[in-house]
Design a protein around this motif. Structure first.
Motif, short mmCIF file in Angstrom:
data_model
loop_
_atom_site.label_atom_id
_atom_site.label_comp_id
_atom_site.label_asym_id
_atom_site.label_seq_id
_atom_site.Cartn_x
_atom_site.Cartn_y
_atom_site.Cartn_z
N LEU A 98 0.83 -1.22 0.00
CA LEU A 98 0.00 0.00 0.00
C LEU A 98 0.85 1.26 0.00
CD1 LEU A 98 -2.97 -0.89 2.37
CD2 LEU A 98 -3.01 -0.54 -0.11
N ALA A 99 1.97 1.23 0.74
CA ALA A 99 2.84 2.41 0.80
C ALA A 99 3.51 2.67 -0.54
CB ALA A 99 3.89 2.22 1.89
N LEU A 100 3.93 1.62 -1.22
CA LEU A 100 4.65 1.79 -2.48
C LEU A 100 3.73 2.08 -3.65
CD1 LEU A 100 7.36 -1.02 -2.20
CD2 LEU A 100 7.64 1.44 -1.83
N THR A 101 2.59 1.40 -3.74
CA THR A 101 1.71 1.56 -4.90
C THR A 101 0.62 2.60 -4.69
OG1 THR A 101 0.15 -0.14 -4.19
CG2 THR A 101 2.04 -0.86 -5.52
N ARG A 102 0.32 2.90 -3.43
CA ARG A 102 -0.77 3.82 -3.08
C ARG A 102 -2.08 3.39 -3.77
NH1 ARG A 102 -0.08 7.03 0.64
NH2 ARG A 102 -1.37 8.66 -0.17
N ALA A 103 -2.27 2.08 -3.89
CA ALA A 103 -3.46 1.53 -4.57
C ALA A 103 -4.75 1.96 -3.89
CB ALA A 103 -3.37 0.00 -4.62
N HIS A 104 -4.73 2.14 -2.59
CA HIS A 104 -5.95 2.52 -1.87
C HIS A 104 -6.42 3.92 -2.26
CE1 HIS A 104 -2.53 3.94 0.46
NE2 HIS A 104 -3.33 4.80 1.05
N THR A 105 -5.54 4.78 -2.77
CA THR A 105 -5.95 6.12 -3.18
C THR A 105 -6.54 6.12 -4.58
OG1 THR A 105 -3.75 6.64 -4.05
CG2 THR A 105 -4.18 7.20 -1.74
N LYS A 106 -6.34 5.03 -5.32
CA LYS A 106 -6.82 4.94 -6.70
C LYS A 106 -8.12 4.15 -6.79
CE LYS A 106 -2.00 4.89 -7.99
NZ LYS A 106 -0.91 3.96 -8.14
N SER A 107 -8.63 3.68 -5.68
CA SER A 107 -9.82 2.84 -5.67
C SER A 107 -11.08 3.69 -5.74
CB SER A 107 -9.85 2.01 -4.39
OG SER A 107 -11.07 1.34 -4.27
N ASP A 108 -12.14 3.10 -6.29
CA ASP A 108 -13.42 3.79 -6.32
C ASP A 108 -14.38 3.19 -5.27
OD1 ASP A 108 -13.89 1.37 -7.50
OD2 ASP A 108 -14.91 2.18 -9.26
N ALA A 109 -13.82 2.39 -4.35
CA ALA A 109 -14.62 1.80 -3.27
C ALA A 109 -15.10 2.90 -2.33
CB ALA A 109 -13.80 0.77 -2.50
N PRO A 110 -16.32 2.77 -1.79
CA PRO A 110 -16.82 3.80 -0.88
C PRO A 110 -15.98 3.85 0.39
CG PRO A 110 -18.27 1.91 -0.87
CD PRO A 110 -17.25 1.66 -1.94
#
Length: 154
Positions: free
Chosen positions: A134-146
């Motif tokens: 999560l720290a390296l890819t920052r995938a959680h900031t690119k999600s459209d999940a509520p």
């Protein structure tokens, strides 16, 4: 947000299956079976690790509910605990953490250290890899999940 999600999401229209997802679903058990041939008491280790994983996943939900309650969230629905909600939530968190500690606790000190602490080592490794991912890819900031749907709107 999972590693390889684009590849895993590919659907083979000719065969009518998600081919790469099926391959992963077959490869992981094969690796576990090969590991069980090498290791002693592999089934006990797998069940212990699986149990710890279930408890950790559930405690994340319990902790999120407790955090939301502290921030003023009041559950809606037919079944509510009212004033008992907070104590039950705290009790669930304490019980769950105690169960995780109990499952990770070493039982046979005559075994090698890595055998005694395999559940703890694997849990810490997987959580650490997840945080690193999560720290390296920052995938959680690119999600459209509520998000923030359990917090009160002010």
């Amino acid at each position: 947000m999972i590693i390889g999600s684009r590849l895993l999401a590919r659907f083979d229209h000719k065969r009518h299956v998600p081919l790469y997802s099926l391959l992963v679903a077959v490869i992981i058990p094969v690796v576990l079976i090969i590991g069980s041939l090498i290791s002693s008491n592999a089934l006990t280790k797998l069940v212990s690790f699986g149990s710890v994983g279930v408890y950790i996943a559930f405690q994340m939900v319990v902790l999120a509910a407790l955090r939301a309650r502290i921030n003023g969230w009041v559950p809606r629905g037919k079944y509510r605990l009212g004033l008992w909600g907070m104590p039950v939530n705290i009790g669930a968190l304490v019980y769950g953490v105690a169960a995780i500690v109990n499952l990770c606790w070493t039982r046979e000190p005559c075994r090698p250290w890595y055998d005694d602490y395999i559940s703890l080592l694997m849990s810490v490794t997987i959580i650490g890899l997840g945080i690193l991912y999560l720290a390296l890819t920052r995938a959680h900031t690119k999600s459209d999940a509520p998000h923030a749907d359990a917090t009160p709107s002010s």
